[in-house]
Design a protein around this motif. Structure first.
Motif, short mmCIF file in Angstrom:
data_model
loop_
_atom_site.label_atom_id
_atom_site.label_comp_id
_atom_site.label_asym_id
_atom_site.label_seq_id
_atom_site.Cartn_x
_atom_site.Cartn_y
_atom_site.Cartn_z
N TRP A 190 92.32 35.19 37.12
CA TRP A 190 90.95 35.26 37.65
C TRP A 190 90.18 34.03 37.18
O TRP A 190 90.23 33.67 36.00
CB TRP A 190 90.21 36.47 37.09
N TYR A 191 89.44 33.44 38.09
CA TYR A 191 88.50 32.37 37.73
C TYR A 191 87.17 32.78 38.34
O TYR A 191 87.02 32.81 39.56
CB TYR A 191 88.96 31.03 38.28
N LEU A 192 86.22 33.15 37.49
CA LEU A 192 84.91 33.58 37.95
C LEU A 192 83.89 32.49 37.65
O LEU A 192 83.68 32.14 36.48
CB LEU A 192 84.50 34.88 37.26
N GLN A 193 83.29 31.96 38.71
CA GLN A 193 82.26 30.94 38.53
C GLN A 193 80.90 31.60 38.44
O GLN A 193 80.61 32.54 39.19
CB GLN A 193 82.27 29.95 39.70
N ILE A 206 74.60 34.12 36.75
CA ILE A 206 74.87 35.10 37.80
C ILE A 206 76.24 34.80 38.40
O ILE A 206 76.54 33.66 38.75
CB ILE A 206 73.78 35.04 38.90
N PRO A 207 77.10 35.84 38.52
CA PRO A 207 78.40 35.62 39.15
C PRO A 207 78.22 35.06 40.56
O PRO A 207 77.40 35.56 41.33
CB PRO A 207 79.04 37.00 39.20
N ASP A 208 78.97 34.02 40.87
CA ASP A 208 78.78 33.32 42.13
C ASP A 208 80.03 33.40 43.01
O ASP A 208 79.98 33.86 44.13
CB ASP A 208 78.41 31.87 41.83
N THR A 251 86.02 45.60 41.40
CA THR A 251 85.68 44.19 41.17
C THR A 251 85.76 43.89 39.67
O THR A 251 85.62 44.81 38.84
CB THR A 251 84.29 43.76 41.70
N PRO A 252 85.96 42.64 39.30
CA PRO A 252 86.10 42.33 37.88
C PRO A 252 84.83 42.61 37.06
O PRO A 252 84.92 42.93 35.88
CB PRO A 252 86.44 40.84 37.87
N ILE A 253 83.68 42.53 37.66
CA ILE A 253 82.44 42.78 36.92
C ILE A 253 82.28 44.26 36.59
O ILE A 253 81.72 44.62 35.57
CB ILE A 253 81.23 42.26 37.73
N HIS A 292 84.12 36.53 48.02
CA HIS A 292 82.67 36.71 47.85
C HIS A 292 82.44 38.19 47.62
O HIS A 292 82.42 38.98 48.56
CB HIS A 292 81.91 36.20 49.09
N VAL A 293 82.31 38.58 46.39
CA VAL A 293 82.25 40.00 46.04
C VAL A 293 80.97 40.42 45.34
O VAL A 293 80.83 41.54 44.95
CB VAL A 293 83.44 40.39 45.13
N PHE A 294 80.05 39.51 45.20
CA PHE A 294 78.89 39.82 44.37
C PHE A 294 77.59 39.97 45.16
O PHE A 294 76.54 40.03 44.58
CB PHE A 294 78.70 38.75 43.31
#
Length: 174
Positions: A33-36, A41-43, A64-66, A171-173
């Motif tokens: 996982w690479y979360l930018q 704020i998760p993007d 979702t990872p969050i 795009h999950v956020f």
């Protein structure tokens, strides 16, 4: 592993690479996982894994990872032993009901890796084991996976930093 300085050219190439490494690494699955983050704020999310696409879709629709406490703890730079979490966490237990259908065991680890700025990076691997053997297997798995994960991450960073990756982002956020 090929030159870790050469970025992957696509998510498909990175996925194929991971699939080719499952057997040599003696694991069931690998996940990256690479979360930018932008302004805390998760993007954008990049997920490269050997999991069945149906499982990946199920996970993204339901967790979702969050929203996954295991992932949230890894993102706080904690090494996670899945077996411990699956014994106590309700979300992990829910995932455990589905994951075995896709060859995902509860004997796994998730390792945080350093990302630039606020970005979060998590590498995971699971394997076949048993409660009796897991402590020994976990140590050996971590020893094998950490150097591999670091080199894989170097190649993914080069990919993520390019401007032409928009079509590969989850795009999950919002």
């Amino acid at each position: 592993m090929p030159n870790s300085k050469v970025p992957f050219q696509s998510i498909d190439a990175a996925t194929s690479f991971l699939l080719d490494q499952v057997e040599p690494l003696d694991v069931c699955h690998l996940s990256y996982w690479y979360l930018q983050f932008t302004d805390s704020i998760p993007d954008q999310v990049f997920w490269v894994a050997t999991y069945d696409p149906e499982y990946m879709s199920y996970y993204m629709q339901n967790f979702t990872p969050i929203n996954d406490p295991v992932m949230a703890n890894v993102m706080e730079f904690k090494f996670i032993d899945w077996f411990e979490w699956f014994e106590t966490d309700v979300v992990a237990q829910t995932i455990t009901e589905i994951a075995p259908r896709y060859g995902i065991t509860k004997f796994g680890i998730s390792i945080p890796l350093p990302g630039p700025n606020e970005d979060k990076v998590v590498f995971s691997a699971c394997m076949k084991s048993s409660p009796e053997k897991w402590a020994k297997d976990r140590t050996e798995l971590a020893r094998r996976i950490l150097p591999f994960a670091q080199k894989f991450h170097e190649r993914m960073k080069g990919f993520v930093e390019h401007d032409n990756v928009a079509e590969h982002v989850f795009h999950v956020f919002g």
